[in-house]
Design an enzyme around this catalytic site. Sequence first.
Site, short mmCIF file in Angstrom:
data_model
loop_
_atom_site.label_atom_id
_atom_site.label_comp_id
_atom_site.label_asym_id
_atom_site.label_seq_id
_atom_site.Cartn_x
_atom_site.Cartn_y
_atom_site.Cartn_z
N CYS A 130 -20.91 -11.23 -3.78
CA CYS A 130 -22.32 -11.30 -4.14
C CYS A 130 -23.18 -11.29 -2.87
CB CYS A 130 -22.58 -12.54 -5.01
SG CYS A 130 -24.17 -12.50 -5.87
N HIS A 251 -18.48 -10.74 -9.42
CA HIS A 251 -17.74 -12.01 -9.26
C HIS A 251 -16.39 -11.96 -9.97
CE1 HIS A 251 -20.88 -14.63 -7.46
NE2 HIS A 251 -21.69 -13.75 -8.02
N GLU A 253 -13.89 -13.83 -9.50
CA GLU A 253 -13.38 -15.20 -9.71
C GLU A 253 -13.91 -15.81 -11.01
OE1 GLU A 253 -17.40 -15.99 -8.00
OE2 GLU A 253 -15.83 -14.48 -7.68
#
Length: 420
Positions: A130, A251, A253
């Site tokens: 990001c 993202h 994760e």
Amino acid sequence: MTSDLSVILPRVLIVSRRTVRKNKFVDFVGEYHLDLIVEYGAVPVIVPRVSGVHMLLDSFEPIHGVLLCEGEDIDPSWYEEDTSGLSQEELDEIRRLHVSDTSIDKEKDSIELSLAKLCLERNIPYMGICRGSQVLNVACGGTLYQDIGKELSKNCQENQRVVHINYDDYDGHRHVVKVVENTPLHHWFKDSLEEGKMDIWVNSYHHQGVKRLAQRFVPMAFAPDGLIEGFYDPDAYNPDEGKFIMGLQFHPERMRKPDSEEFDYSGCPFAYKEFVKAVVAYQKKLNSLTSVEKPLKLNQQMESQRNIIVRSFSLAKDLYIHGTNSTKESELEAGAEFLESNKALSAHQERRLKQMGATVRNAGTYKERLKLNEEREKLARNVMGKMSVEKLSDLLSFYNAMGQICSEVLDIKIHGLGND
């Protein structure tokens, strides 16, 4: 506790983000990032967002990797972005819509850009998620959109427009991206791609993004509106060799199924897995450059010779200090011969002395000794030319040890004479 760098787990620096809680500033880092770094075998080291930390980054050495993620908009002055295309009303609206992101944090900018540039200078593995991908692009001379909606989406057809952020559903929000073939991202997600398609659905929450990609980077994914969602440096990507320079706007994760820790795709954690692999390899490479070689061991014969010479020097020292003469001359010969063979002047030194008008005492004895030394040197060269590398290494180690002993004894003698 040991200071041996070879047993220290690789260290990944992560800069915290500052927020206000109970009327006070607190620093935080998302645990998803920390969990994955630990799971794959590295230690996350949190760099606090505190004034002046950008001047203290040397204190965080050794640095084996850097992961930057999340945070406010980067100060446009770092990349001299032209905002003349946006009206004042548009700029005010951007600040209202994205109030938590547009409050620029100059201290965090300084810390993270310093770390990014350090990674680029040393080829330290770097992964930006990001905001971290935006930091990487800016550090290499790229630029950013001030606001995707105002500068990019409004110029797209309706079916190409993308919602990149949903404040009401951070984790659940998804939008499609097209993966570029034969990139690391393609290899990570290839088992999840439908036949003949290169699309995956990703989680993101950002209102800015890469406008002009820095020249060294290659895109890995695009959103339908044309925004670059991932990029890397192909010349600095080989995890097995400790190379990893990459930025992901989305993202991975957080791409997990509802109420579950299971990832949307098997490739989601691969960014962290390959990043840590590079961090481990980089640490090994760094340790090999800074490790001190262990001294070579003498073989039995050379160890015996060393003991004889050490005893000779020890007896000579005792004789000099105490004046006792109960020592046999034969026991002193080994040390005397060693000193003679290493202290005689070379032919070059003799010529220089004569040019300077120096007088050499006992010239006859000196010349005989010089001639003998030259013969010994010639003989030694012939003998050593037939020796193996291992034997030469042992011999070198032996003479280094003797030279050290000789220096210590001479220092004692000189010190003693000075006291007299």
